[in-house]
Write an enzyme that holds these catalytic residues in place. Structure first.
Site, short mmCIF file in Angstrom:
data_model
loop_
_atom_site.label_atom_id
_atom_site.label_comp_id
_atom_site.label_asym_id
_atom_site.label_seq_id
_atom_site.Cartn_x
_atom_site.Cartn_y
_atom_site.Cartn_z
N THR A 31 -30.46 -11.46 78.57
CA THR A 31 -29.79 -10.81 79.70
C THR A 31 -30.34 -9.39 79.89
O THR A 31 -30.47 -8.91 81.01
CB THR A 31 -28.26 -10.73 79.51
OG1 THR A 31 -27.99 -10.25 78.20
CG2 THR A 31 -27.60 -12.06 79.71
N ARG A 39 -22.89 -18.04 81.99
CA ARG A 39 -21.45 -17.85 81.92
C ARG A 39 -21.04 -16.48 82.46
O ARG A 39 -19.87 -16.18 82.59
CB ARG A 39 -20.98 -17.94 80.47
CG ARG A 39 -20.98 -19.35 79.93
CD ARG A 39 -20.12 -19.39 78.67
NE ARG A 39 -20.03 -20.73 78.14
CZ ARG A 39 -20.92 -21.26 77.33
NH1 ARG A 39 -21.95 -20.55 76.95
NH2 ARG A 39 -20.78 -22.49 76.90
N ASP A 107 -37.07 -19.18 78.25
CA ASP A 107 -37.84 -18.23 79.06
C ASP A 107 -39.17 -17.81 78.45
O ASP A 107 -39.95 -17.10 79.08
CB ASP A 107 -36.98 -16.98 79.32
CG ASP A 107 -36.35 -16.42 78.03
OD1 ASP A 107 -37.05 -16.36 77.00
OD2 ASP A 107 -35.16 -16.05 78.07
N HIS A 124 -33.73 -25.79 73.82
CA HIS A 124 -33.45 -26.26 75.18
C HIS A 124 -34.71 -26.35 76.03
O HIS A 124 -34.65 -26.31 77.25
CB HIS A 124 -32.38 -25.37 75.83
CG HIS A 124 -31.06 -25.43 75.11
ND1 HIS A 124 -30.05 -24.52 75.29
CD2 HIS A 124 -30.59 -26.31 74.19
CE1 HIS A 124 -29.02 -24.83 74.51
NE2 HIS A 124 -29.33 -25.90 73.82
N CYS A 135 -42.38 -40.62 81.21
CA CYS A 135 -43.44 -40.72 80.18
C CYS A 135 -43.61 -39.45 79.36
O CYS A 135 -44.43 -39.40 78.46
CB CYS A 135 -44.78 -41.14 80.81
SG CYS A 135 -45.56 -39.84 81.81
N CYS A 157 -44.20 -38.18 89.04
CA CYS A 157 -45.33 -38.14 88.11
C CYS A 157 -46.49 -38.97 88.66
O CYS A 157 -46.30 -40.14 89.02
CB CYS A 157 -44.87 -38.68 86.77
SG CYS A 157 -46.15 -38.88 85.54
N SER A 199 -23.06 -16.95 71.51
CA SER A 199 -21.62 -16.99 71.24
C SER A 199 -21.24 -18.21 70.41
O SER A 199 -20.06 -18.44 70.15
CB SER A 199 -20.84 -16.98 72.56
OG SER A 199 -21.12 -15.77 73.24
N ASN A 223 -23.62 -10.03 68.50
CA ASN A 223 -23.28 -10.63 69.79
C ASN A 223 -22.22 -9.77 70.47
O ASN A 223 -21.35 -9.22 69.79
CB ASN A 223 -22.76 -12.06 69.59
CG ASN A 223 -22.71 -12.84 70.88
OD1 ASN A 223 -23.68 -12.88 71.63
ND2 ASN A 223 -21.57 -13.45 71.18
ZN LIG Z 1 -44.81 -39.89 83.93
#
Ligand SMILES: [Zn+2]
Length: 256
Positions: A31, A39, A107, A124, A135, A157, A199, A223
């Protein structure tokens, strides 16, 4: 009541003893680089709730909404630069104290700051590459974005016809087993676990510090707001990562 300086001293003493630190980073570290936490107030994701993976696969309308929302997010991510907290983690690596970084962010700012990409586990995924949902072939996100900008609404794709999206993990989509296994391995082999800007409310990331706690490994949490594991941590600092981490690294003994 401990002052911030006391807390930093306690944290630095624990880190001084460690040689295999694992850091879990969340939205809070980015951030300060201008990337919104979904959030937080004013987030685009509150106005446009994120498309879930099942919806993305089953509904053309959801895919169109995904690409529409992604345009503003991708420009924010492109403009973002690593901040003082990212750079402090590079210094830990330079001092050979860092086993690895597990991040909930997509990021790429840890790699931009200069951490070895081989030490960064992106739970993530990454918004810097495109991936086929059928694929799994990775391709250039820039090229895909150009197709979208040129008016394509539902890119597929060229190899298999599967739907293309950025290589991030959507709600309802599984984290690849090998990625999760590497993250767990880090949590099970570290000698200090440091949480920065998370968090600890989204699993499986939230469960990783518990693996370290089971082995009586020191846990440090930086945090802005309380987390469910604050009571178990050796040091908890409710401050911005960009303020705290550089000061913490400065308190470490000079490296040889
Ligand atoms: Zn594919």
């Amino acid at each position: 009541m401990l002052t911030l300086q006391n807390q930093l001293q306690d944290a630095a003493e624990l880190m001084q003893e460690a040689r295999n630190i694992v850091v879990l980073t969340g939205a809070g570290i980015s951030t300060e680089s201008g990337i919104p936490d979904f959030r937080s107030p004013g987030s685009i994701w509150l106005e446009n709730p994120p498309v879930s993976y099942p919806d993305f696969i089953h509904k053309p309308e959801a895919r169109r909404r995904y690409w529409k929302t992604r345009r503003s997010l991708s420009s924010q991510v492109r403009a973002a630069r690593p901040n003082a907290a990212h750079h402090a983690l590079v210094e830990l690596e330079r001092r050979q104290m860092l086993l690895g970084i597990i991040t909930q962010n997509f990021d790429g700012l840890h790699q931009d700051a200069g951490n070895d990409p081989a030490r960064v586990i992106e739970l993530h995924g990454t918004s810097r590459e495109a991936a086929c949902t059928l694929c799994n072939t990775r391709s250039s996100m820039e090229e895909l974005q150009r197709r979208i900008d040129a008016g394509e609404e539902d890119p597929q794709c060229p190899l298999c016809g599967g739907y293309l999206k950025s290589a991030t993990i959507l709600f309802g989509q599984h984290i690849p087993a090998d990625v999760l296994a590497r993250a767990k391995e880090l949590a099970e082999t570290c000698d200090l676990f440091l949480v920065v800007g998370s968090s600890l409310r989204v699993s499986p990331a939230a469960n990783l510090p518990r693996l370290a706690l089971k082995r009586d490994v020191p846990l440090l949490i930086i945090n802005l707001i309380p987390t469910p594991l604050d009571g178990y941590a050796d040091v908890v600092i409710h401050e911005k990562a960009g303020t705290v981490l550089p000061r913490l690294v400065e308190l470490l003994e000079p490296s040889s």
